[in-house]
Scaffold this motif. Sequence first.
Motif, PDB file in Angstrom:
ATOM      1  N   UNK A 102      44.126  31.599  34.452  1.00  0.00           N
ATOM      2  CA  UNK A 102      43.354  31.562  35.777  1.00  0.00           C
ATOM      3  C   UNK A 102      42.514  30.353  35.754  1.00  0.00           C
ATOM      4  N   UNK A 103      41.846  29.857  34.582  1.00  0.00           N
ATOM      5  CA  UNK A 103      41.015  28.683  34.689  1.00  0.00           C
ATOM      6  C   UNK A 103      41.813  27.428  34.895  1.00  0.00           C
ATOM      7  N   UNK A 104      42.904  27.642  34.121  1.00  0.00           N
ATOM      8  CA  UNK A 104      43.785  26.255  34.253  1.00  0.00           C
ATOM      9  C   UNK A 104      44.111  26.224  35.717  1.00  0.00           C
ATOM     10  N   UNK A 105      44.759  27.190  36.381  1.00  0.00           N
ATOM     11  CA  UNK A 105      45.322  26.942  37.770  1.00  0.00           C
ATOM     12  C   UNK A 105      44.092  26.928  38.748  1.00  0.00           C
ATOM     13  N   UNK A 106      42.825  27.354  38.538  1.00  0.00           N
ATOM     14  CA  UNK A 106      41.782  27.326  39.162  1.00  0.00           C
ATOM     15  C   UNK A 106      41.345  25.462  39.407  1.00  0.00           C
ATOM     16  N   UNK A 107      41.417  24.843  38.188  1.00  0.00           N
ATOM     17  CA  UNK A 107      40.945  23.711  37.789  1.00  0.00           C
ATOM     18  C   UNK A 107      41.832  22.788  38.331  1.00  0.00           C
ATOM     19  N   UNK A 108      43.313  23.092  38.457  1.00  0.00           N
ATOM     20  CA  UNK A 108      44.279  22.283  38.938  1.00  0.00           C
ATOM     21  C   UNK A 108      44.161  22.659  40.318  1.00  0.00           C
ATOM     22  N   UNK A 109      44.051  23.574  41.024  1.00  0.00           N
ATOM     23  CA  UNK A 109      43.853  23.823  42.196  1.00  0.00           C
ATOM     24  C   UNK A 109      42.712  22.788  43.010  1.00  0.00           C
ATOM     25  N   UNK A 110      41.756  22.980  42.096  1.00  0.00           N
ATOM     26  CA  UNK A 110      40.366  22.093  42.521  1.00  0.00           C
ATOM     27  C   UNK A 110      40.925  20.471  42.488  1.00  0.00           C
ATOM     28  N   UNK A 111      41.534  20.182  41.436  1.00  0.00           N
ATOM     29  CA  UNK A 111      42.145  18.741  41.441  1.00  0.00           C
ATOM     30  C   UNK A 111      43.096  18.433  42.692  1.00  0.00           C
ATOM     31  N   UNK A 112      43.772  19.357  43.244  1.00  0.00           N
ATOM     32  CA  UNK A 112      44.611  19.278  44.284  1.00  0.00           C
ATOM     33  C   UNK A 112      43.750  18.989  45.550  1.00  0.00           C
ATOM     34  N   UNK A 113      42.636  19.908  45.588  1.00  0.00           N
ATOM     35  CA  UNK A 113      41.746  19.858  46.958  1.00  0.00           C
ATOM     36  C   UNK A 113      41.043  18.743  46.765  1.00  0.00           C
ATOM     37  N   UNK A 114      40.502  18.235  45.631  1.00  0.00           N
ATOM     38  CA  UNK A 114      39.843  16.836  45.489  1.00  0.00           C
ATOM     39  C   UNK A 114      40.408  15.669  45.766  1.00  0.00           C
TER      40      UNK A 114
END
Lengths: 326, 295, 264
Positions: free
Chosen positions: B267-279
């Motif tokens: 979950x942490x990994x995915x959230x960080x990657x989602x954040x990267x995508x949004x960023x």
Amino acid sequence: MEGIKSETEDKLKMDGIKKELRNPSKATHQDYFGKAISYICITLVGCLVLSILYFITTRGVATFTENHVNLWAFLSGTNWNPGMLDSHGQPEVGALPMIVTSFCVTVLAALVATPFALGVALFMTEISPQKGTRFLQPVIELLVGIPSVVYGFIGLSVIVPLIRHAFGGTGFGILAGTIVLFVMVLPTITSLSIDSIRSVPMYYRSASLALGATRWQTIHKVVLRAATPGILTAIIFGMARAFGEALAVQMVIGNATLMPHGLLTPSSTLTSQLTTGIGNTTMGTLPNNALWSLALILLLMSLVFNVLVRFIGKRGSMKNEFKSCK
Amino acid sequence: MNSKAANNVATGVIYLLVTAVVGILIFLLGYILITGVPHVSIHFITSAAESFRAGGGIRDQLFNSLYLLVLTLIISFPIALGSGIYLSEYAPHNWFTGLIRTAIEVLSSLPSVVVGLFGYLLFVIKFNLGFSILAGAIALTFFNLPLLTRSIEESLEDVPNLQREAGLSLGLSRWKTITGIVFPAALPGILTGIILSAGRVFGEAAALIYTAGQSAPTVSYTNWNPFSAASFLNPMRPAETLAVHIWKVNTEGVTPDALQISSGASAVLIVVILLFNLAARFLGNWAFKKMTAAK
Amino acid sequence: MQTYSFDQKHIIHIPTEKALTTENLQVFYGDNHAMHDASLEFPRYRITALIGASGSGKSTYLRCLNRMNDAIATVKGKIIYRDTNINSKKINVYEVRKHISMVFQRPNPFAKSIRENITFALRRNGIKDKQELAYRVENSLKSAALWDEVKDDLDKSALALSGGQQQRLCIARCVAMKPDILLLDEPASALDPISTAKIEETLKELRKSYTIIIVTHNMQQASRIADYTAFFHMGHVLEYDKTEKIFTNPQIKATEDYISGNFG
């Protein structure tokens, strides 16, 4: 008096400009510098690729040159037990189980993924380009973004138990690997197919629709035909990704170096054997060398996929040129 | 079946396939978040991992992932930028350029495990770095270079040629034109490319298990001396990342709460990657707006 | 299209001071011979227009004058500037372009603020003094008749300006470098009539201190602003004379047909 002064000034200025025109300036040096930097970087990348090829190859052939394993025995043998000798006193390094399993999961995953990928691609290009791009583009990007260990983890905690309940056995095996890889190659095949379908000229479609063809006839007979080389390329890229994927597969394949007897028995791919084994063997020994030979197969297959893509690209463009000549 | 019916059936099938794909994604994200988020707590993120007991956290792994990411970008960005500039601005149409393009294609299609093994062979064994963050960062650089180079090249090529001509016609050198005019104009695209590649690097594990290693030694977060063995900044220490951790607890199976840890870490990994995508999306748009709009 | 003889030419020599001269300039794109034997003299502090149909080679010719064709074409012949043949490998092209500057068909301001658009190249050429920079910004914008419109928004992005304003900014950008010669490649072709008129006004002002060579496909424009006009046809310069003579009493049949609208 003033006239003469400004004339001499003009003359001096002119001489200065003439000199500047003939001599290199700061800008010239900057350009040498910039060019040098960019050449250094690109050469670095080139050398990197060459050294990867060189190192993996030299380590990979050691099995055959130093340990004198027969290449054919390596490729066709079905027993993988590099620490042991078989009845003929030869080391048991038959890589066939891994090769077969790797190809099985790769081909199956690509086969399953292609219809889905084409469906999404056609939806985004032919049926609803605006909505499709708005909603499906992020879907594809997210599928690409999910790391392979997460795919592996979900495979391990969802797919494997599911298979176990449905078909019995351990749940590990080619089927589980195929399902995980199918989702992983889906975005690759989809996005490349979209590119290729988008590049089919609009007037092909208009011509077909104007002749009274339905949308599906147009898609099926005109668009997909014209986009075939691109779609094939997309599938090969997808297969390359599946063939080289390591951890996600390693987590669900079962890691038994046995010849697969079906989709449900635990087996092992080239990549999974590599990840499991390389840490447990000592550099320079046969078991280790044999693993490097597996890596070499991976490398060669990746080159083969590359060549295939180029070959299809060339044939595709030749066909188009021929068409336009006519 | 007449053509009209075939048309309807085909359209129906396409809708079905699309729904299935969307369903798969929703299931994946839903599963990770629903099973994972309940395990994510301050304690989980801020405590060290446990091997044989339940209740371990992911503090060191998370830090290692970020540290590796930063090191990787520091190493790979300049090289990718130089290569991208070469390909987009200087590359003549000759055999050398063709060879280089092929090499980059080959590198981008190499399995990451092969790239990782190469890093292992060269840096861990030959150069005797041992399992270390540095070796990991270099391996990730190899893995990251082709894609980053290509995205930089594309961003540079998207800058209209008129901009280059404008610079050159003012007597600027090509290099100054590239660095002062073309590069800033391409910056939104380059930023997006970097962040997307950061997401890939952050989730990569196969290239790391034999370069950065699979252990996370206890480090002191108060020791700021990168040359001290106990410092968290020491690039020569082995470092298990978040992605490697998920793989390890699942395959070794000695940690009792492996499932909870993996779902939390995923979950942490995915959230960080989602954040990267949004960023990436946000920053690209923002930089573009800032460049074109009135201040 | 009627075919015209390329042997008949009417090209005058300039009696006054010459800013730039070309001798037998030829351009090749690979095997394609795009420009034949162009020999022209450009008078100092005058506007010279290059006219002709599309594909007549006028833009190609113009781009040779500050070596912008270097990367794409082979250019033979001489370009004489200040007694120096600048069409030579030994010449420092960056210096050439400082003295012979170019404005392009489509406005191409940098993705920077209005001020930086002008100061960027100046700074790179070693002008760091803030006062000098501010002075040059103001002066160049004034001479491009843009100052009154933008003086309060100098830090606004140049991309937020209208097309006509952008093009005048591009002219100002060149003027700020204090070149000798301004080359303009159809600078008004992408603009509306009002912006075009403003650009023409600007050019007439600039003529006092710059030598201007302008490519245009708009004959009215040439007749309004140019002192001399050269007529290009299929890679040849067929006629070169004072503008009023070209437009009232052309010597060559092709010129006459072109300006009376019989082709092109």
